[in-house]
Design an enzyme around this catalytic site. Structure first.
Site, PDB file in Angstrom:
ATOM      1  N   GLU A 151       0.825  -1.209   0.000  1.00  0.00           N
ATOM      2  CA  GLU A 151       0.000   0.000   0.000  1.00  0.00           C
ATOM      3  C   GLU A 151       0.856   1.255   0.000  1.00  0.00           C
ATOM      4  O   GLU A 151       1.959   1.257   0.548  1.00  0.00           O
ATOM      5  CB  GLU A 151      -0.890   0.037   1.259  1.00  0.00           C
TER       6      GLU A 151
ATOM      7  N   GLU B 198      -5.264   6.892   7.304  1.00  0.00           N
ATOM      8  CA  GLU B 198      -4.346   8.028   7.409  1.00  0.00           C
ATOM      9  C   GLU B 198      -5.023   9.231   6.773  1.00  0.00           C
ATOM     10  O   GLU B 198      -5.473   9.161   5.633  1.00  0.00           O
ATOM     11  CB  GLU B 198      -3.040   7.682   6.684  1.00  0.00           C
TER      12      GLU B 198
ATOM     13  N   LYS C  77       2.227   4.615   1.308  1.00  0.00           N
ATOM     14  CA  LYS C  77       2.355   5.138   2.673  1.00  0.00           C
ATOM     15  C   LYS C  77       2.129   6.648   2.637  1.00  0.00           C
ATOM     16  O   LYS C  77       2.943   7.395   2.115  1.00  0.00           O
ATOM     17  CB  LYS C  77       3.745   4.827   3.245  1.00  0.00           C
TER      18      LYS C  77
ATOM     19  N   PHE D 253      -7.276   1.951   5.749  1.00  0.00           N
ATOM     20  CA  PHE D 253      -6.500   0.741   5.480  1.00  0.00           C
ATOM     21  C   PHE D 253      -6.865  -0.447   6.360  1.00  0.00           C
ATOM     22  O   PHE D 253      -6.334  -1.522   6.187  1.00  0.00           O
ATOM     23  CB  PHE D 253      -4.995   1.024   5.533  1.00  0.00           C
TER      24      PHE D 253
ATOM     25  N   ARG E   3      -2.545   9.408  11.611  1.00  0.00           N
ATOM     26  CA  ARG E   3      -3.369   8.221  11.679  1.00  0.00           C
ATOM     27  C   ARG E   3      -4.607   8.494  12.515  1.00  0.00           C
ATOM     28  O   ARG E   3      -4.521   9.078  13.586  1.00  0.00           O
ATOM     29  CB  ARG E   3      -2.536   7.133  12.341  1.00  0.00           C
TER      30      ARG E   3
ATOM     31  N   ARG F  92      -3.444   8.492  17.014  1.00  0.00           N
ATOM     32  CA  ARG F  92      -2.602   7.320  17.209  1.00  0.00           C
ATOM     33  C   ARG F  92      -2.326   7.063  18.685  1.00  0.00           C
ATOM     34  O   ARG F  92      -2.096   5.947  19.115  1.00  0.00           O
ATOM     35  CB  ARG F  92      -1.302   7.638  16.467  1.00  0.00           C
TER      36      ARG F  92
ATOM     37  N   ARG G  94       4.426  -4.605  17.123  1.00  0.00           N
ATOM     38  CA  ARG G  94       5.158  -4.572  15.872  1.00  0.00           C
ATOM     39  C   ARG G  94       5.549  -6.006  15.594  1.00  0.00           C
ATOM     40  O   ARG G  94       6.409  -6.541  16.253  1.00  0.00           O
ATOM     41  CB  ARG G  94       6.439  -3.766  16.171  1.00  0.00           C
TER      42      ARG G  94
END
Ligand code: AMP
Length: 610
Positions: free
Chosen positions: A283, A335, A285, A375, A290, A305, A450
């Site tokens: 995708e 975003e 960026k 997204f 966000r 965020r 992450r």
């Protein structure tokens, strides 16, 4: 509970310099707190009077607190202001004046936690004409009945700066410690832990201690899983108090309550990405901010965020959530970026960021309309989609959105070819975007972590580290020469150790700070500075002032090196350090725990030495 007792605990916590010790004391406090007070006390430990995501601004500034101290002690505002200029901490000032009150407190009574909390809530809620006086009266009423120590904390709470140095991970560890006995009843966990320990040949002598440590980690993991999807630690603590571990089952993803965002890993090339996750969605960026948007019927919530409520800032997105989303109840993420519809150009981040404001919202909405590139989707009606693979969520997301001018899907392709990925990357860059994010087609939505579900690939900067480092300010130097005017010469920054919940020094930064930066930064840091090293900070360098780890800054550097001076990812006496570090920006959208971690820094270091 008497507020006196809570203050005693806060006082001990404030003076503790070891995180382990702090966890122990906090566990004791939360252990003896009853059902009625647990939520309030957890919020207070977080430095707030509501959940993290709730707007609970008191509307009481330093000036009004000084007035309240004057009113309740009989000292003049001038005397109090003078002391404040010397001390820099209104808590200490309140403590000093309240412990030598001139006037006898006519209506003073013993303060309870409920009373303090209820006044503080009232203070944050009153608005309109006469609200200033009422706020003052409520604050003065508390200070009137408070002892020195109590008033230290009472004065600090409305400023959302309790200076206890407790982070969310410490609160979760304390909650976990209090569930230990219940955890011991969980046969499957016990068997697994014992098996692992046998395999590791753990010695008899430390068996019990190590077993309990592992069990606590397991319990903490269970609590964190829930916190990741339900950003209200106070309510989680309350349900644990009422129902024990079993209560966790009742905590579910809910429209209106933010989910902690998934984070992106980084790799350096298309080859590395395809090797790691195979066929993936790639995708564009977007370089905006966000937003997590929640809808339940007519009600809309928009979170940053950092899970702050920003709903009022974005009337265009609120409207589009009603018009373009084909469901009553949803949680989606995207975003937002300022976009010129007629030229189809993305506007630079400096323009997008102008939409984060409290005043003149309407004007700026017209000047810089936002486009929300969505997204992900986590909830549709009653269906929790977080466990579903990304590819399924993306399909649902597509079906969810009606064509319109504000909300659109992110531009994406699916591929397992590095050439295609590179082409898409180049195309994105040529459009003024930051790069790409590749997404593992089979990954669930991983809240708050992450884990290679998302991998970012950004423009590289020649001769510099490919990516910047997000460091947390842990101290500052007052500076020499011209810089002394600003009271700040250099910053000491650290990275986050997730394992230990500590911030470890990584760079001393003197450059990248403009004069404007310097004086703004000094104001910001002074409020949270102290001569004592905070419990969650590790550094051998000693700055002129320590600061509570709170502010994140983006740092660029030439490279990462091993250095005996710094402590991040220390091996054989040497830690990792940034060479020629310079500050790029203040990342007010990141919490300290979201800064670059020690582990990430180590990965970046290895990649660089390759
Ligand atoms: P970074 O902040 O550099 O770690 O990059 C991750 C951030 O990129 C996310 O938190 C989003 O704010 C942003 N972003 C921009 N476009 C996308 C996208 N298509 N998918 C996911 N995140 C995106």
């Amino acid at each position: 509970m008497q507020f006196k007792e809570l203050s005693r605990y806060f006082e001990v916590i404030e003076s503790t310099s070891s995180r382990l010790e702090m966890t122990k004391i906090l566990a004791e406090l939360l252990g003896k707190t009853d059902e009625k007070n647990i939520k309030k006390i957890v919020f207070l430990c977080q430095g707030k009077i509501g959940a993290n995501y709730e707007k609970t601004e008191s509307g009481l500034g330093e000036k009004m607190i000084i007035e309240a101290i004057a009113k309740s002690t009989g000292f003049t505002k001038k005397e109090i202001e003078k002391k404040f200029r010397e001390q820099g901490d209104l808590g200490l000032v309140a403590e000093e004046f309240c412990s030598k009150k001139k006037q006898s407190a006519l209506f003073s009574s013993e303060l309870t936690v409920e009373k303090v909390f209820s006044n503080l809530i009232k203070i944050s809620k009153v608005e309109g004409t006469g609200s200033r006086d009422l706020k003052l009266k409520l604050m003065a009423e508390l200070l009137n009945s408070a002892s020195g120590t109590e008033s230290k904390f009472i004065a600090r709470i409305p400023l959302e700066n309790l200076r206890l140095g407790i982070g969310d991970p410490t609160i979760m560890d304390a909650l976990a410690a209090n569930l230990l006995e219940e955890g011991k009843q969980k046969k499957d966990w016990i068997e697994k832990i014992e098996k692992e320990m046998k395999e590791k040949k753990i010695k008899e002598k430390i068996w019990k201690e190590e077993f309990e440590r592992r069990l606590k980690l397991k319990l903490r993991e269970k609590i964190e899983e829930k916190y990741n999807i339900y950003s209200d630690l106070g309510s989680i603590a309350e349900i644990l108090k009422q129902k024990g571990l079993a209560g966790l089952k009742e905590i579910k993803i809910t429209a209106g309550i933010p989910i902690r965002p998934t984070l992106a890993e980084r790799l350096n090339s298309a080859e590395e990405i395809i090797k790691k996750i195979g066929k993936c969605a790639v995708e564009a960026k977007y370089d905006g901010f966000r937003l997590q948007c929640h809808k339940n019927g007519k009600k809309i919530w928009i979170y940053s965020r950092q899970s702050e409520n920003m709903t009022e800032m974005f009337p265009d997105i609120m409207k589009a959530m009603q018009e373009q989303i084909k469901a009553e109840k949803v949680i989606i993420e995207g975003e937002a970026i300022a976009f010129n519809e007629s030229t189809e150009e993305f506007l630079p981040f400096q323009m997008t960021i102008q939409r984060k404001r409290k005043y003149r919202i309407e004007d700026k909405t017209k000047e810089f309309p936002l486009k929300l590139f969505v997204f992900d989707v986590m909830l549709i009606e009653e269906e929790n989609l977080m466990e579903k693979p990304f590819i399924e969520r993306r399909k649902k997301l597509k079906e969810l959105i009606k064509k319109g001018k504000t909300i659109a899907l992110t531009k994406a392709i699916e591929t397992d070819k590095t050439k295609k990925l590179d082409e898409f990357f180049d195309e994105s860059i040529s459009k003024g975007l930051e790069g790409i994010i590749a997404k593992d087609l089979n990954a669930r939505y991983i809240a708050g972590a992450r884990k290679f579900a998302w991998i970012k690939l950004k423009k590289s900067y020649k001769g510099e580290l490919t990516d910047s480092v997000d460091g947390v300010i842990i101290g500052y130097y007052t500076g020499k020469g011209k810089r002394t005017e600003f009271g700040l010469g250099a910053l000491l920054t650290g990275v986050y150790s997730k394992k230990e919940d500590l911030f470890k020094s990584v760079a001393k930064i003197g450059t990248g700070l403009t004069e404007k930066n310097l004086s703004e930064m000094e104001k910001l840091l002074k409020k949270i500075s102290s001569k004592k090293k905070p419990a969650r900070v590790e550094s051998e360098l000693k700055p002129d002032f320590w600061v509570e780890p709170k502010h994140v800054i983006e740092i660029r550097a030439d490279e990462i090196t091993r250095s005996p001076i710094h402590l991040a990812a220390k091996k054989e006496g040497k830690g990792l350090a940034l060479r020629f570090p310079r500050m790029i920006s203040i990342r007010s959208d990141k919490k300290p725990e979201e800064a670059t971690t020690e582990e990430e820094l180590e990965k970046m270091f290895k990649k660089q030495t390759k």
